[in-house]
Design an enzyme around this catalytic site. Structure first.
Site, PDB file in Angstrom:
ATOM      1  CE  LYS A  28      42.679  44.549  41.446  1.00  0.00           C
ATOM      2  NZ  LYS A  28      41.288  44.307  41.204  1.00  0.00           N
TER       3      LYS A  28
ATOM      4  CE  LYS B 107      37.701  52.088  44.194  1.00  0.00           C
ATOM      5  NZ  LYS B 107      37.443  50.716  43.831  1.00  0.00           N
TER       6      LYS B 107
ATOM      7  CE  LYS C 171      43.662  49.126  48.972  1.00  0.00           C
ATOM      8  NZ  LYS C 171      42.332  48.617  48.600  1.00  0.00           N
TER       9      LYS C 171
HETATM   10  P1  AMP Z   1      40.389  44.135  44.658  1.00  0.00           P
HETATM   11  O1  AMP Z   1      41.677  44.512  44.038  1.00  0.00           O
HETATM   12  O2  AMP Z   1      39.742  45.294  45.314  1.00  0.00           O
HETATM   13  O3  AMP Z   1      39.487  43.337  43.777  1.00  0.00           O
HETATM   14  O4  AMP Z   1      40.787  43.171  45.848  1.00  0.00           O
HETATM   15  C1  AMP Z   1      40.840  41.764  45.742  1.00  0.00           C
HETATM   16  C2  AMP Z   1      41.285  41.190  47.073  1.00  0.00           C
HETATM   17  O5  AMP Z   1      42.621  41.613  47.365  1.00  0.00           O
HETATM   18  C3  AMP Z   1      40.437  41.662  48.254  1.00  0.00           C
HETATM   19  O6  AMP Z   1      40.259  40.567  49.155  1.00  0.00           O
HETATM   20  C4  AMP Z   1      41.264  42.732  48.881  1.00  0.00           C
HETATM   21  O7  AMP Z   1      41.015  42.895  50.254  1.00  0.00           O
HETATM   22  C5  AMP Z   1      42.677  42.223  48.643  1.00  0.00           C
HETATM   23  N1  AMP Z   1      43.643  43.338  48.592  1.00  0.00           N
HETATM   24  C6  AMP Z   1      43.647  44.371  47.700  1.00  0.00           C
HETATM   25  N2  AMP Z   1      44.668  45.213  47.951  1.00  0.00           N
HETATM   26  C7  AMP Z   1      45.314  44.710  49.043  1.00  0.00           C
HETATM   27  C8  AMP Z   1      46.460  45.140  49.801  1.00  0.00           C
HETATM   28  N3  AMP Z   1      47.137  46.243  49.495  1.00  0.00           N
HETATM   29  N4  AMP Z   1      46.846  44.377  50.845  1.00  0.00           N
HETATM   30  C9  AMP Z   1      46.179  43.239  51.175  1.00  0.00           C
HETATM   31  N5  AMP Z   1      45.096  42.794  50.507  1.00  0.00           N
HETATM   32  C10 AMP Z   1      44.659  43.503  49.452  1.00  0.00           C
END
Ligand code: AMP
Ligand code: TRP
Length: 333
Positions: free
Chosen positions: A201, A114, A198
């Site tokens: 969002k 980031k 990956k």
């Molecule tokens: P975040 O969007 O960073 O708040 O992620 C929330 C949860 O979703 C965390 O446990 C991340 O590891 C999981 N996560 C986010 N993106 C992915 C992805 N592309 N594949 C699998 N898990 C994900």
């Protein structure tokens, strides 16, 4: 009687949730609500580390509560709460920030990714110190397990390092040692437009959003990037696009990658393959979206958050007091 183990996880309301969030994290949280004391929260303080529109943040926060309920979390079995509703998170953060090092925080992959895109002088302190707050989240509830996607395991490792360091410094078991648990398949769902990256969002092109209309989801899957061959095999290096779709199918079907691959043995057209993947995703997501709509009701959301706030605060303040006493802060009647 043996003490029930605890599970804790959270999602930050920084944007519309994706199929990656769903497969890597969200859909697994309910697996812990019968045999564990389960805590699931919305990491709203974590959403402030990069600029975000206040109205958007508020709406995302409410959406995540409804997504949690739609995924099968039951408010009487799982404590569902808002991070900013439990002030102990910020208080423990203020203490723990003194026990983690600049060196280890600057080695965190998420921070490096980031901050790499930013002017060094303007990288926020909150972005840098993000894993300290995450450590506080985990340790406040003495979580034994932390179900997350692969990208978060490094942060949980840091929390583990802190537990070693802290318990050793005070020569007692102040904190429980947490462990990250990732799903066997689907811990890292890739972008549909660039399967070497990956799904996140902040990448609307390659994302499937949980709020996308079903016809849009189908369209996105049908136009997912693949290779020029025609074999359906799991080979993330040479066939990242096909492998990603196989992962999605396998995770949603609760079968191994081998099993998933063998189901497509006789299919030699990517179009036909993608159609089956799209059907699988919609079979799961359409009813989920219907439940989401039912739960997107301010009365339900407020009731869940109020109940969660009370239960989480009780547990968190007990840990916070123990920590304050341990480090020498004067806790008085
Ligand atoms: P975040 O969007 O960073 O708040 O992620 C929330 C949860 O979703 C965390 O446990 C991340 O590891 C999981 N996560 C986010 N993106 C992915 C992805 N592309 N594949 C699998 N898990 C994900
Ligand atoms: N950092 C996590 C993410 O970006 C969200 C999070 C914050 C979290 N605190 C946590 C996850 C504690 C598990 C446990 O996805």
């Amino acid at each position: 009687m043996e003490k029930m183990k605890r599970s804790l996880s959270g999602i930050k309301p920084t944007g519309n949730l994706t199929l990656g969030n769903y497969i890597g994290a969200l859909r697994n949280f309910k697996n812990y609500q019968d045999e564990y004391e389960n805590f699931v929260f919305i990491a709203d303080l974590h959403a402030l580390t990069l600029p975000i529109d206040p109205a958007f943040l508020r709406q995302n926060t409410k959406d995540i509560v409804a997504f949690y309920l739609a995924s099968g979390l039951d408010k009487d079995k799982t404590t569902i709460f808002l991070q900013s509703d439990v002030s102990a998170h910020s208080e423990l953060n203020s203490i723990l920030i003194n026990y983690l090092y600049m060196g280890e925080l600057s080695r965190m992959t998420q921070f490096k990714d980031k901050s790499a895109k930013m002017n060094h002088e303007a990288v926020g302190v909150g972005l840098f110190a993000y894993p300290v707050l995450m450590t506080a989240d985990i340790l406040l509830y003495n979580a034994d397990v932390v179900p997350v996607g692969e990208d978060q395991t490094q942060h949980v490792e840091l929390a583990r390092d802190l537990v070693h360091r802290f318990n050793a410094r005070y020569n007692k078991e102040v904190f429980v040692m947490p462990k990250a648990v990732t799903p066997k398949v689907g811990a890292r769902i890739m972008s549909l437009s660039d399967p070497t990256k990956k799904m996140s969002k902040s990448d609307p092109k390659g994302d499937i959003f949980l709020k996308d209309e079903p016809n849009i989801i189908r369209k996105k899957i049908m136009s997912a990037v693949t290779d020029t061959g025609n074999e359906i095999i799991y080979d993330p290096v040479n066939k990242p696009g096909i492998s990603n779709l196989l992962q999605i199918y396998s995770a949603l079907s609760d079968i191994t990658l081998d099993e998933a691959q063998s189901r497509f043995h006789d299919i030699h057209q990517y179009g036909e393959f993608k159609k089956i993947i799209a059907d699988k995703v919609l079979e799961e997501i359409v009813p989920f979206q219907e439940r989401f709509k039912e739960f997107s009701n301010p009365k339900i959301i407020n009731e869940v958050l109020n109940q969660g706030k009370e239960r989480a605060s009780r547990v968190a303040s007990r840990t916070l007091n123990k920590v304050k006493k341990t480090v020498g802060l004067y806790v008085h009647e």
